[in-house]
Design a protein around this motif. Structure first.
Motif, mmCIF file in Angstrom:
data_model
loop_
_atom_site.group_PDB
_atom_site.id
_atom_site.type_symbol
_atom_site.label_atom_id
_atom_site.label_comp_id
_atom_site.label_asym_id
_atom_site.label_seq_id
_atom_site.Cartn_x
_atom_site.Cartn_y
_atom_site.Cartn_z
ATOM 1 N N VAL A 30 0.844 -1.190 0.000
ATOM 2 C CA VAL A 30 0.000 0.000 0.000
ATOM 3 C C VAL A 30 0.883 1.245 0.000
ATOM 4 O O VAL A 30 1.786 1.386 0.828
ATOM 5 C CB VAL A 30 -0.946 0.028 1.214
ATOM 6 N N ASN A 48 -2.828 0.327 -4.199
ATOM 7 C CA ASN A 48 -2.502 -1.051 -3.842
ATOM 8 C C ASN A 48 -1.656 -1.645 -4.964
ATOM 9 O O ASN A 48 -2.172 -1.989 -6.021
ATOM 10 C CB ASN A 48 -3.790 -1.853 -3.637
ATOM 11 N N MET A 59 -5.060 -4.938 4.192
ATOM 12 C CA MET A 59 -4.735 -3.576 3.769
ATOM 13 C C MET A 59 -5.236 -2.567 4.810
ATOM 14 O O MET A 59 -6.329 -2.728 5.362
ATOM 15 C CB MET A 59 -5.383 -3.258 2.414
#
Length: 264
Positions: A30, A48, A59
């Motif tokens: 990320v 991402n 995430m």
């Protein structure tokens, strides 16, 4: 199998008449970047780099706006949740908006593929008279590829609080049973659907103007109460829905253009 983990945290603060970066942390798959924009309001773009989500991925996105700041946050492209063999992907979005600050949270679409597994929690914490404009769009597969989604595990919990008190709760759960129902209480048989919410003092006053912007050829409605203006739309595919959403967001952003990544 190797799984993707990532975290990106950004904090901004006011410095005179401008907003400046206070801190930035990013790790794993990320990333967050602040592109050059021709505006005093900065943009934060989350990315991402794993290219999508599947079972076991984790995430984390976070943003903190200090008192009196303004910012727009978005995603570099649509997020894609692919078929999951074991478990679900887990995503958390934590956004803090200080007193007198305003955030436009404008992520691009979430595309869910057959047998996708994704559990997402979004918490927007407002302080004092802070405000937020948010949008969430869900798309079931790709119409151009002839895809039909009949099974998945999607849990999307959206919560907005003001000084710790909930002001908007939006739990959404999609499963095979949900997809088998074509009632308006679920997804109405539509492939794409959106919720837009403006939460700010006096936001309910925006309803009349917003209703004039609602498309006549798609299911759409707007309501306003207690400092909230909430709009819902649905469409057979992502593209007509985006065309309907864009003028509403532009209006609520006081004619400010949408983030550049929306226009690519």
């Amino acid at each position: 199998m190797q799984r993707a983990h990532g975290r990106a945290e950004v904090s901004l603060k006011a410095s005179g008449s401008t907003t400046r970066l206070e801190s930035l942390h990013q790790s794993g798959s990320v990333k967050a970047f602040l592109p050059v924009v021709h505006s005093v309001v900065p943009e934060i773009v989350y990315l991402n780099t794993a290219g999508g989500l599947t079972g076991g991925d984790r995430m984390r996105f976070a943003l903190s706006l200090a008192a009196g700041t303004r910012a727009t946050a978005t995603t570099q492209t649509a997020e894609r949740a692919y078929a999951s063999v074991h478990g679900v992907a887990d995503m958390e979005v934590n956004l803090q908006v200080g007193a007198g600050a305003h955030l436009d949270w404008l992520p691009q679409e979430t595309i869910l593929f057959q047998d996708a597994g994704l559990h997402r929690k979004t918490h927007i914490a407002l302080s004092g008279d802070a405000s937020v404009l948010m949008v969430e769009t869900v798309v079931l597969g790709r119409a151009a590829m002839g895809e039909t989604v009949t099974a998945l595990d999607f849990l999307d919990q959206r919560k907005v609080t003001r000084d710790g008190t909930p002001v908007l709760l939006e739990p959404l759960r999609l499963t095979a049973d949900t997809l088998a129902s074509a009632g308006l209480a679920t997804h109405g048989g539509h492939r794409a659907f959106t919720t837009i919410a403006l939460i700010a003092p006096g936001a309910e006053d925006a309803v009349d103007a917003v209703r004039c912007l609602l498309p006549s050829d798609l299911p759409a409605a707007a309501s306003g109460w207690d400092g909230k203006c909430v709009i819902r739309l649905a469409a057979p595919d992502a593209w007509p829905l985006r065309q309907a959403v864009a003028p509403i967001l532009t209006h609520l952003r006081k004619a400010a253009p949408l983030p550049r990544v929306w226009q690519l």
